[in-house]
Design an enzyme around this catalytic site. Structure first.
Site, PDB file in Angstrom:
ATOM      1  N   THR A  32     -21.435 -20.251   7.965  1.00  0.00           N
ATOM      2  CA  THR A  32     -21.900 -21.632   8.104  1.00  0.00           C
ATOM      3  C   THR A  32     -21.941 -22.066   9.565  1.00  0.00           C
ATOM      4  O   THR A  32     -21.284 -21.496  10.429  1.00  0.00           O
ATOM      5  CB  THR A  32     -20.999 -22.617   7.322  1.00  0.00           C
ATOM      6  OG1 THR A  32     -19.681 -22.572   7.866  1.00  0.00           O
ATOM      7  CG2 THR A  32     -20.972 -22.291   5.846  1.00  0.00           C
ATOM      8  N   ASP A  33     -22.712 -23.114   9.815  1.00  0.00           N
ATOM      9  CA  ASP A  33     -22.761 -23.696  11.152  1.00  0.00           C
ATOM     10  C   ASP A  33     -22.022 -25.038  11.142  1.00  0.00           C
ATOM     11  O   ASP A  33     -21.385 -25.398  10.147  1.00  0.00           O
ATOM     12  CB  ASP A  33     -24.203 -23.848  11.632  1.00  0.00           C
ATOM     13  CG  ASP A  33     -25.051 -24.738  10.742  1.00  0.00           C
ATOM     14  OD1 ASP A  33     -24.497 -25.533   9.942  1.00  0.00           O
ATOM     15  OD2 ASP A  33     -26.288 -24.659  10.847  1.00  0.00           O
ATOM     16  N   ARG A  34     -22.114 -25.767  12.206  1.00  0.00           N
ATOM     17  CA  ARG A  34     -21.392 -27.032  12.326  1.00  0.00           C
ATOM     18  C   ARG A  34     -21.835 -28.065  11.292  1.00  0.00           C
ATOM     19  O   ARG A  34     -21.083 -28.964  10.945  1.00  0.00           O
ATOM     20  CB  ARG A  34     -21.558 -27.580  13.740  1.00  0.00           C
ATOM     21  CG  ARG A  34     -20.662 -28.745  14.007  1.00  0.00           C
ATOM     22  CD  ARG A  34     -20.617 -29.065  15.464  1.00  0.00           C
ATOM     23  NE  ARG A  34     -19.703 -30.173  15.656  1.00  0.00           N
ATOM     24  CZ  ARG A  34     -19.728 -30.978  16.679  1.00  0.00           C
ATOM     25  NH1 ARG A  34     -20.618 -30.803  17.619  1.00  0.00           N
ATOM     26  NH2 ARG A  34     -18.867 -31.946  16.776  1.00  0.00           N
TER      27      ARG A  34
END
Length: 145
Positions: free
Chosen positions: A20-22
């Protein structure tokens, strides 16, 4: 695709937290990795694992990869990835992918990779004559136009 062959089930993949990213969604770069995992799954299910193909002296480098994002995939969500061989001539090949949510079937992404075949010396090779087993695995499951 030959009618006498059973279909290969889609590749099932659960999204990992580290992917996942931010924003809390799967980072776009991971879809290309998932396409590779799907190709490996395909070869396993077709009865000719990639590791065996490499031992036989054939490799399938990627010429290009693209992905079109439709709906976000989030951590711990399970997706199903379908693969279709849309072009194959024994020298080059194009594979199309559809990533769908397992729970509701919504399309998350579509993609395409283009490949060619080389031998263990990285020389381009036409697999029909030199590697008939490789040719059969891909040609028999190529989507009819």
């Amino acid at each position: 695709m030959r009618k006498d062959l059973p279909p290969i089930e889609p590749y099932e993949r659960t999204a990992h937290y580290y992917e996942t990213d931010r924003m809390g969604i799967i980072h776009h770069s991971n879809y290309i990795r998932w396409f590779e995992e799907t190709r490996i799954h395909y070869l396993d299910k077709a009865g000719y694992p990639y590791s065996e193909m490499e031992k036989d002296g054939v490799m399938i480098p990627v010429l290009s990869a693209e992905c079109n994002y439709k709906n976000a995939v989030r951590f711990d969500e399970t997706v199903l990835i379908d693969l279709k061989i849309t072009e194959f001539n024994g020298f080059k090949m194009t594979i199309d992918y559809v990533v769908k949510g397992k729970e509701n079937g919504d399309v998350k992404a579509t993609g395409r990779t283009r490949h060619f075949f080389v031998n263990s010396d990285f020389k381009p090779v036409r697999v029909k004559d030199k590697y008939p087993r490789v040719y059969e695995v891909f040609n028999s499951r190529k989507e009819e136009e």
